[in-house]
Scaffold this active site. Structure first.
Site, PDB file in Angstrom:
ATOM      1  N   GLN A  30     -59.192  36.870  31.178  1.00 54.40           N
ATOM      2  CA  GLN A  30     -60.372  37.684  30.914  1.00 54.40           C
ATOM      3  C   GLN A  30     -61.442  37.430  31.583  1.00 54.40           C
ATOM      4  O   GLN A  30     -62.198  38.262  32.190  1.00 54.40           O
ATOM      5  CB  GLN A  30     -60.465  37.751  29.311  1.00 54.40           C
ATOM      6  CG  GLN A  30     -59.535  38.385  28.363  1.00 54.40           C
ATOM      7  CD  GLN A  30     -59.108  39.880  28.889  1.00 54.40           C
ATOM      8  OE1 GLN A  30     -59.677  40.798  29.066  1.00 54.40           O
ATOM      9  NE2 GLN A  30     -57.744  39.703  29.474  1.00 54.40           N
TER      10      GLN A  30
ATOM     11  N   HIS B  96     -62.019  39.044  34.904  1.00 55.22           N
ATOM     12  CA  HIS B  96     -62.359  40.469  35.142  1.00 55.22           C
ATOM     13  C   HIS B  96     -63.729  40.621  35.511  1.00 55.22           C
ATOM     14  O   HIS B  96     -64.008  41.666  36.373  1.00 55.22           O
ATOM     15  CB  HIS B  96     -62.022  41.148  33.562  1.00 55.22           C
ATOM     16  CG  HIS B  96     -60.735  41.730  33.408  1.00 55.22           C
ATOM     17  ND1 HIS B  96     -60.199  42.831  34.084  1.00 55.22           N
ATOM     18  CD2 HIS B  96     -59.922  41.447  32.678  1.00 55.22           C
ATOM     19  CE1 HIS B  96     -59.224  43.150  33.851  1.00 55.22           C
ATOM     20  NE2 HIS B  96     -58.944  42.375  32.980  1.00 55.22           N
TER      21      HIS B  96
ATOM     22  N   GLU C 180     -62.080  42.504  21.478  1.00 52.73           N
ATOM     23  CA  GLU C 180     -61.319  43.504  21.987  1.00 52.73           C
ATOM     24  C   GLU C 180     -59.892  42.819  22.239  1.00 52.73           C
ATOM     25  O   GLU C 180     -58.787  43.618  21.428  1.00 52.73           O
ATOM     26  CB  GLU C 180     -61.614  43.577  23.691  1.00 52.73           C
ATOM     27  CG  GLU C 180     -60.732  44.716  24.439  1.00 52.73           C
ATOM     28  CD  GLU C 180     -61.213  44.582  25.807  1.00 52.73           C
ATOM     29  OE1 GLU C 180     -60.935  45.477  26.497  1.00 52.73           O
ATOM     30  OE2 GLU C 180     -61.699  43.578  26.325  1.00 52.73           O
ATOM     31  N   HIS C 181     -59.566  41.560  22.458  1.00 52.47           N
ATOM     32  CA  HIS C 181     -58.194  41.159  22.438  1.00 52.47           C
ATOM     33  C   HIS C 181     -58.380  39.750  21.439  1.00 52.47           C
ATOM     34  O   HIS C 181     -59.227  39.037  21.707  1.00 52.47           O
ATOM     35  CB  HIS C 181     -57.665  40.645  23.673  1.00 52.47           C
ATOM     36  CG  HIS C 181     -57.846  41.808  24.734  1.00 52.47           C
ATOM     37  ND1 HIS C 181     -58.901  41.621  25.676  1.00 52.47           N
ATOM     38  CD2 HIS C 181     -57.062  42.639  24.881  1.00 52.47           C
ATOM     39  CE1 HIS C 181     -58.924  42.604  26.462  1.00 52.47           C
ATOM     40  NE2 HIS C 181     -57.646  43.450  26.234  1.00 52.47           N
TER      41      HIS C 181
ATOM     42  N   ASP D   6     -51.924  44.497  28.849  1.00 49.74           N
ATOM     43  CA  ASP D   6     -52.373  44.914  29.797  1.00 49.74           C
ATOM     44  C   ASP D   6     -51.579  45.821  30.811  1.00 49.74           C
ATOM     45  O   ASP D   6     -51.913  47.059  31.140  1.00 49.74           O
ATOM     46  CB  ASP D   6     -53.246  44.240  30.808  1.00 49.74           C
ATOM     47  CG  ASP D   6     -54.614  43.826  30.439  1.00 49.74           C
ATOM     48  OD1 ASP D   6     -55.003  44.443  29.529  1.00 49.74           O
ATOM     49  OD2 ASP D   6     -55.157  42.960  30.920  1.00 49.74           O
TER      50      ASP D   6
ATOM     51  N   HIS E  21     -75.908  81.575  -0.042  1.00 48.57           N
ATOM     52  CA  HIS E  21     -74.426  81.068  -0.004  1.00 48.57           C
ATOM     53  C   HIS E  21     -73.759  81.731  -1.280  1.00 48.57           C
ATOM     54  O   HIS E  21     -72.754  82.345  -1.021  1.00 48.57           O
ATOM     55  CB  HIS E  21     -74.430  79.631  -0.009  1.00 48.57           C
ATOM     56  CG  HIS E  21     -74.555  78.872   1.142  1.00 48.57           C
ATOM     57  ND1 HIS E  21     -75.623  78.747   1.983  1.00 48.57           N
ATOM     58  CD2 HIS E  21     -73.651  78.280   1.921  1.00 48.57           C
ATOM     59  CE1 HIS E  21     -75.303  78.361   3.124  1.00 48.57           C
ATOM     60  NE2 HIS E  21     -74.150  77.917   3.103  1.00 48.57           N
TER      61      HIS E  21
END
Length: 428
Positions: free
Chosen positions: A254, A257, A324-325, A358, A417
């Site tokens: 990661q 990235h 996230e992971h 992924d 109403h």
């Protein structure tokens, strides 16, 4: 790299806050880009295309032609691989499909819910240094399974003004023909509001850099979005039973990235805590220069190793991070599932590195970041549908319950109403 020995919640949250602040410094620029594209259409879009894209793309060649798509040249092995992955992804995502339902009450009323696909979706595919065809797959497959009729793809052009042949070939295999060579906040704005050249969509999905993330945040409401996804994150919980080389490799998967990516190891092993930094450094040096540079900055700023006194506490910290992971590298990973409350996607056991997620194991890889896994989920088929409620009240049920609804309306102070109900009751 940051080393933390039995940190409290406040220390962990302080680290997360610093990371969030680091990606919010261009917000005013993003707002201005969105405003101008919304108000000026193609004129503003062309200006931003020339200012921000690697190649000064013009409006006249913004959309990729069908000829360019059909002429994209890739290895035959790539084509066969993508076809296999598409089927694997479809097999998983078909299980997420929701069905319309209808039923009749005892009093004869007809009630139900129709599941209807969105009419149009825009997929943002990150570009630049690498072709994210995997992200295109992850966004397009659930949209196709959901039945979305119009899918537009936008991705930044390369230095020559072209789009990666891997992206184009993947689009061709998926049957996607509407492709734009643009990225950044101006692409998000164009898909949201439309211009003379770009037709607007109902929802935008797909991750991107800070400009894309903030743009999606600011257009939300005028268009649907999947989530406000920031730079990649991984948390690895280990009890020391996993090989250090394996942990280091996953840590860097990661970090390579993005410079703002976050990699965290939470361990109950003092040996891992003490030795892992050196192993990570050795793996860093083995990366290609460009990936090494990115991964090193990410590791220095947001790479963290945390020592805890129990697996229970390790998962408490992981739930606080809401990564996230989340990789679970412990002796009995399935026994740990009960501890997990917050995570975008969980990877169990030594053969299940985040990388397999992924590239098509099944679950989607477009996932919540920046702690949003506390309240949101990864991209799925239902993100490409909407639910429409259906009501047909029978005369019997109206006779039986109309007065109740009228009273409720007056308790809330809405006389009109109540009168809409009462007029019908009077005419029974």
């Amino acid at each position: 790299m940051i080393l933390m020995n039995n940190p409290g919640d406040k220390e962990v949250l302080r680290l997360l806050k610093q990371r969030m602040e680091s990606v919010s410094q261009v917000e005013e620029t993003v707002k201005e880009i969105i405003r101008r594209v919304k108000e000026e259409g193609d004129r503003a879009l062309e200006e931003f295309l020339k200012r921000f894209e690697k190649h000064p793309v013009g409006i006249e060649n913004l959309r990729v032609t069908e000829k360019e798509i059909s002429e994209a040249q890739v290895e035959e092995e790539f084509v066969e691989t993508i076809k296999i992955v598409i089927e694997d992804l479809k097999e998983f995502h078909r299980r997420q499909e929701e069905r319309s339902f209808f039923f009749t009450t005892k009093g004869g009323s007809f009630l139900g819910e129709m599941v209807v696909p969105l009419e149009s979706v825009g997929i943002y595919v990150p570009g630049g240094k690498v072709p994210y065809f995997s992200t295109l797959l992850m966004c397009a497959v659930p949209a196709i399974v959901a039945g979305v009729e119009r899918i537009a793809v936008t991705t930044p052009p390369n230095e020559n003004g072209g789009i990666s042949p891997y992206i184009l070939k993947t689009c061709e295999i998926l049957g996607l023909k509407e492709i734009y060579r643009m990225g950044g906040a101006h692409a998000v704005a164009a898909l949201t509001y439309g211009t003379e050249t770009v037709k607007p969509v109902d929802k935008i999905v797909g991750p991107g850099g800070v400009f894309v993330t903030l743009a999606k945040k600011h257009v939300y409401g005028d268009v649907g979005i999947d989530s406000i996804a920031g730079p990649s994150e991984i948390a690895i919980v280990t009890d020391g039973s996993a090989d250090l080389d394996l942990i280091a490799a996953d840590f860097l998967s990661q970090a390579e990235h993005d410079e703002n990516a976050m990699s965290v190891v939470i361990t109950t092993s003092k040996e891992v805590f003490e030795k892992l930094p050196q192993v990570i450094e050795r793996h860093l040096e083995a990366l290609p220069e460009e990936r090494r540079k990115t991964a090193r900055i990410s590791t220095e700023n947001f790479g963290t190793i945390i020592l805890t006194d129990s697996l229970k506490r390790a998962f408490e910290i992981s739930n606080l991070i809401a990564p996230e992971h989340l990789e679970v590298l412990v002796e009995n990973p399935f026994e740990s599932l009960g501890y997990i409350k917050n995570a975008g996607s969980v990877f169990l056991g030594k053969y299940t590195c985040e990388s397999v997620g992924d590239y098509g194991a099944g679950p989607n890889h477009v996932l919540p970041t920046f702690r949003s896994a506390r309240f949101s989920s990864g991209l799925r088929v239902s993100d490409f549908t909407k639910k429409i409620f259906i009501t047909h009240l029978s005369e019997e049920d109206f006779r039986r319950k109309g007065e109740l609804y009228s009273k409720m309306a007056r308790w809330e102070g809405f006389e009109a109403h109540a009168r809409a109900i009462d007029i019908r009751r009077e005419k029974l």
